[in-house]
Scaffold this motif. Structure first.
Motif, PDB file in Angstrom:
ATOM      1  N   PHE A 131       5.599 -14.374  19.564  1.00 52.96           N
ATOM      2  CA  PHE A 131       4.190 -14.751  19.611  1.00 52.96           C
ATOM      3  C   PHE A 131       3.941 -15.852  20.649  1.00 52.96           C
ATOM      4  O   PHE A 131       2.884 -15.880  21.288  1.00 52.96           O
ATOM      5  CB  PHE A 131       3.724 -15.205  18.230  1.00 52.96           C
ATOM      6  N   ASN A 132       4.912 -16.752  20.825  1.00 51.78           N
ATOM      7  CA  ASN A 132       4.751 -17.810  21.831  1.00 51.78           C
ATOM      8  C   ASN A 132       4.640 -17.227  23.238  1.00 51.78           C
ATOM      9  O   ASN A 132       3.968 -17.801  24.103  1.00 51.78           O
ATOM     10  CB  ASN A 132       5.932 -18.779  21.773  1.00 51.78           C
ATOM     11  N   ARG A 133       5.295 -16.102  23.484  1.00 57.72           N
ATOM     12  CA  ARG A 133       5.280 -15.478  24.803  1.00 57.72           C
ATOM     13  C   ARG A 133       3.937 -14.822  25.135  1.00 57.72           C
ATOM     14  O   ARG A 133       3.744 -14.340  26.243  1.00 57.72           O
ATOM     15  CB  ARG A 133       6.385 -14.427  24.900  1.00 57.72           C
ATOM     16  N   LEU A 134       3.040 -14.804  24.162  1.00 54.35           N
ATOM     17  CA  LEU A 134       1.752 -14.134  24.370  1.00 54.35           C
ATOM     18  C   LEU A 134       0.635 -15.111  24.735  1.00 54.35           C
ATOM     19  O   LEU A 134      -0.522 -14.710  24.827  1.00 54.35           O
ATOM     20  CB  LEU A 134       1.358 -13.356  23.111  1.00 54.35           C
ATOM     21  N   ALA A 142      -4.793 -13.579  18.438  1.00 54.70           N
ATOM     22  CA  ALA A 142      -4.138 -12.944  17.290  1.00 54.70           C
ATOM     23  C   ALA A 142      -2.748 -13.523  17.080  1.00 54.70           C
ATOM     24  O   ALA A 142      -2.317 -13.755  15.940  1.00 54.70           O
ATOM     25  CB  ALA A 142      -4.066 -11.435  17.504  1.00 54.70           C
ATOM     26  N   ALA A 143      -2.026 -13.771  18.176  1.00 52.74           N
ATOM     27  CA  ALA A 143      -0.693 -14.361  18.068  1.00 52.74           C
ATOM     28  C   ALA A 143      -0.775 -15.778  17.508  1.00 52.74           C
ATOM     29  O   ALA A 143       0.090 -16.200  16.730  1.00 52.74           O
ATOM     30  CB  ALA A 143      -0.013 -14.360  19.432  1.00 52.74           C
ATOM     31  N   LEU A 144      -1.824 -16.517  17.877  1.00 53.09           N
ATOM     32  CA  LEU A 144      -1.991 -17.886  17.382  1.00 53.09           C
ATOM     33  C   LEU A 144      -2.187 -17.897  15.867  1.00 53.09           C
ATOM     34  O   LEU A 144      -1.672 -18.781  15.170  1.00 53.09           O
ATOM     35  CB  LEU A 144      -3.177 -18.537  18.086  1.00 53.09           C
ATOM     36  N   ARG A 145      -2.898 -16.927  15.354  1.00 50.68           N
ATOM     37  CA  ARG A 145      -3.080 -16.846  13.893  1.00 50.68           C
ATOM     38  C   ARG A 145      -1.739 -16.618  13.199  1.00 50.68           C
ATOM     39  O   ARG A 145      -1.459 -17.202  12.145  1.00 50.68           O
ATOM     40  CB  ARG A 145      -4.065 -15.736  13.555  1.00 50.68           C
ATOM     41  N   HIS A 146      -0.924 -15.741  13.787  1.00 50.79           N
ATOM     42  CA  HIS A 146       0.397 -15.503  13.204  1.00 50.79           C
ATOM     43  C   HIS A 146       1.269 -16.748  13.304  1.00 50.79           C
ATOM     44  O   HIS A 146       2.035 -17.049  12.375  1.00 50.79           O
ATOM     45  CB  HIS A 146       1.071 -14.329  13.911  1.00 50.79           C
ATOM     46  N   ARG A 147       1.176 -17.484  14.393  1.00 50.21           N
ATOM     47  CA  ARG A 147       1.947 -18.712  14.533  1.00 50.21           C
ATOM     48  C   ARG A 147       1.518 -19.737  13.483  1.00 50.21           C
ATOM     49  O   ARG A 147       2.344 -20.478  12.928  1.00 50.21           O
ATOM     50  CB  ARG A 147       1.768 -19.277  15.941  1.00 50.21           C
ATOM     51  N   ARG A 159       2.767 -29.187  12.496  1.00 46.65           N
ATOM     52  CA  ARG A 159       2.618 -28.063  13.416  1.00 46.65           C
ATOM     53  C   ARG A 159       1.417 -27.206  13.018  1.00 46.65           C
ATOM     54  O   ARG A 159       0.658 -26.731  13.876  1.00 46.65           O
ATOM     55  CB  ARG A 159       3.898 -27.222  13.391  1.00 46.65           C
ATOM     56  N   ALA A 160       1.219 -27.009  11.726  1.00 46.90           N
ATOM     57  CA  ALA A 160       0.075 -26.222  11.255  1.00 46.90           C
ATOM     58  C   ALA A 160      -1.240 -26.878  11.663  1.00 46.90           C
ATOM     59  O   ALA A 160      -2.189 -26.193  12.062  1.00 46.90           O
ATOM     60  CB  ALA A 160       0.140 -26.060   9.740  1.00 46.90           C
ATOM     61  N   ILE A 161      -1.304 -28.204  11.564  1.00 44.22           N
ATOM     62  CA  ILE A 161      -2.523 -28.919  11.958  1.00 44.22           C
ATOM     63  C   ILE A 161      -2.785 -28.738  13.452  1.00 44.22           C
ATOM     64  O   ILE A 161      -3.919 -28.465  13.878  1.00 44.22           O
ATOM     65  CB  ILE A 161      -2.405 -30.414  11.602  1.00 44.22           C
ATOM     66  N   GLU A 162      -1.741 -28.853  14.257  1.00 47.80           N
ATOM     67  CA  GLU A 162      -1.871 -28.690  15.709  1.00 47.80           C
ATOM     68  C   GLU A 162      -2.379 -27.292  16.062  1.00 47.80           C
ATOM     69  O   GLU A 162      -3.313 -27.130  16.867  1.00 47.80           O
ATOM     70  CB  GLU A 162      -0.520 -28.947  16.364  1.00 47.80           C
ATOM     71  N   LEU A 163      -1.773 -26.271  15.453  1.00 50.17           N
ATOM     72  CA  LEU A 163      -2.170 -24.893  15.744  1.00 50.17           C
ATOM     73  C   LEU A 163      -3.574 -24.598  15.215  1.00 50.17           C
ATOM     74  O   LEU A 163      -4.346 -23.865  15.842  1.00 50.17           O
ATOM     75  CB  LEU A 163      -1.162 -23.913  15.136  1.00 50.17           C
ATOM     76  N   ALA A 164      -3.911 -25.165  14.047  1.00 48.98           N
ATOM     77  CA  ALA A 164      -5.235 -24.932  13.468  1.00 48.98           C
ATOM     78  C   ALA A 164      -6.332 -25.516  14.352  1.00 48.98           C
ATOM     79  O   ALA A 164      -7.383 -24.900  14.541  1.00 48.98           O
ATOM     80  CB  ALA A 164      -5.307 -25.527  12.067  1.00 48.98           C
TER      81      ALA A 164
END
Length: 394
Positions: A131-134, A142-147, A159-164
């Motif tokens: 997913f990081n490669r996308l 969509a990949a960010l949601r999976h991450r 990490r969840a806070i950063e991605l959210a």
């Protein structure tokens, strides 16, 4: 105008040429359709008839005959994943990623499908790498949601806070990840730890949770818990009073500590009055039990029993009856005590079934209240009411 005899020759020639041309087109169409193996059409027919196992067998035959069928590889990989055959799905999508003749958008699609395969197989590190490669592709959101899901699965809350926050900035659909919950999880970790500044860490995370979700009940409930643990009963009462305003139904979850805080502050009567008012609007066996026990401590079991009987007359409850029997054991004795114990044992099994919390998404039942369902991982899917109360509403 004179009729030219040579027209009698030209007209049949034109008809003949047209007939020949139509035959050539028909043969060309037949040749094109014959290039598709029969197994392809069999596979489609099996899919339409909801027979995925037979469809997979047919499509495998097609892929063996024609390895260039990219879209069929995607369909086959998805079918393998849906059946739980993740190893085969991974092989299919890895073969696509490794092909040199793929278009960029097809390679991105294959990498996204491969990430989902790894996720389904429990290979979280490999899924995250895929997913990081996308990033920067059409599949980035969509990949960010999976991450983000992966970060929650491993409970990496920073990490969840950063991605959210990144998802909030980038998502076109106005996504609202539960950032307040992530900060609350960090606050609870701090409170459970042994760091010298754990209270300060917890307060900081709770403040951040309130910034992310000022109208959410959990940060206020947790702020009261932290204050109560630090023996700041006035701070606990203030936080839980705000909880009562925002979501009174959640007050029942901490009804016992609510009354303990008021008792320590010398205002038990005020705490009882407010909790009973909430109980009248939002029936809760937890609040009912807390009030009954507090009344028994203050006024004695007989007064608490009378209050509980009146409450059960207004809102019948098997769980409330179980609490009533527990109170009656205290002043009773001899043969009456044995009768009460027998009655209590008869209703105990049924009461246990009715005392669970139930996820509104997947129906997962639990003895304790969860902010995130252990079954489906949805946040805020548990109503703050037990099974008996929910069944009474339906």
């Amino acid at each position: 105008m004179e009729f030219e005899l040579w027209w009698l020759v030209v007209i049949p020639v034109f008809f003949g040429l047209g007939w020949v041309a139509s035959r050539i087109d028909a043969r060309h169409l037949i040749r094109q359709s014959s290039q598709l193996p029969d197994a392809y059409f069999k596979g489609l027919n099996f899919l339409l008839n909801e027979q995925p196992d037979k469809a997979i067998d047919a499509f495998v035959d097609v892929v063996k005959l024609d390895p260039e069928t990219v879209e069929l590889h995607f369909a086959l990989g998805n079918l393998f994943r849906r059946r739980g055959e993740t190893d085969r799905a991974i092989r299919v999508h890895q073969s696509l990623v490794g092909r040199s003749d793929l278009l960029p958008e097809q390679r991105e699609h294959a990498r996204f499908e491969l990430g989902q395969d790894f996720l389904r197989a429990g290979l979280l590190d490999r899924a995250e790498d895929a997913f990081n490669r996308l990033e920067g592709t059409s599949y980035a959101a969509a990949a960010l949601r999976h991450r983000l899901d992966l970060a929650q699965m491993v409970r990496d809350w920073p990490r969840a806070i950063e991605l959210a926050r990144q998802l909030q900035r980038d998502a076109a659909d106005g996504a609202h990840p539960p950032i307040a919950h992530f900060h609350c999880e960090l606050a609870q970790q701090a409170l459970a730890g042994k760091a010298p500044d754990r209270d300060a860490q917890a307060r900081r995370e709770i403040d951040l949770a309130l910034q992310a979700g000022p109208a959410h009940p959990r940060p206020w409930l947790l702020r009261g818990e932290a204050a109560f643990a630090a023996d700041d009963v006035e701070g606990a009462i203030a936080a839980w009073t705000e909880l009562e305003r925002i979501s009174p139904a959640h007050l029942g979850l901490i009804g016992e500590r609510w009354l303990q805080a008021h008792e320590r502050a010398g205002r038990l009567g005020e705490g009882l009055a407010r909790l009973e008012a909430v109980l009248a609007e939002h029936p809760s066996v937890d609040a009912l039990r807390a009030v009954a026990q507090a009344r028994a401590r203050r006024d004695g079991p007989a007064t608490a029993i009378a209050w509980l009987r009146a409450s059960l007359a207004r809102t019948p409850s098997l769980l409330g009856l179980e609490q009533l029997l527990e109170l009656q054991k205290q002043p009773a004795g001899g043969e009456l005590d044995a009768d009460i114990a027998l009655t209590a044992s008869l209703i105990q099994k049924q009461a246990a079934r009715l005392s669970r919390f139930v996820c509104g998404q997947c129906g997962f039942k639990a003895r304790r209240f969860y902010w995130q369902c252990p079954g489906c991982n949805h946040w805020d899917s548990y109503p703050p009411r037990r099974t008996e109360e929910l069944e009474a509403e339906s």
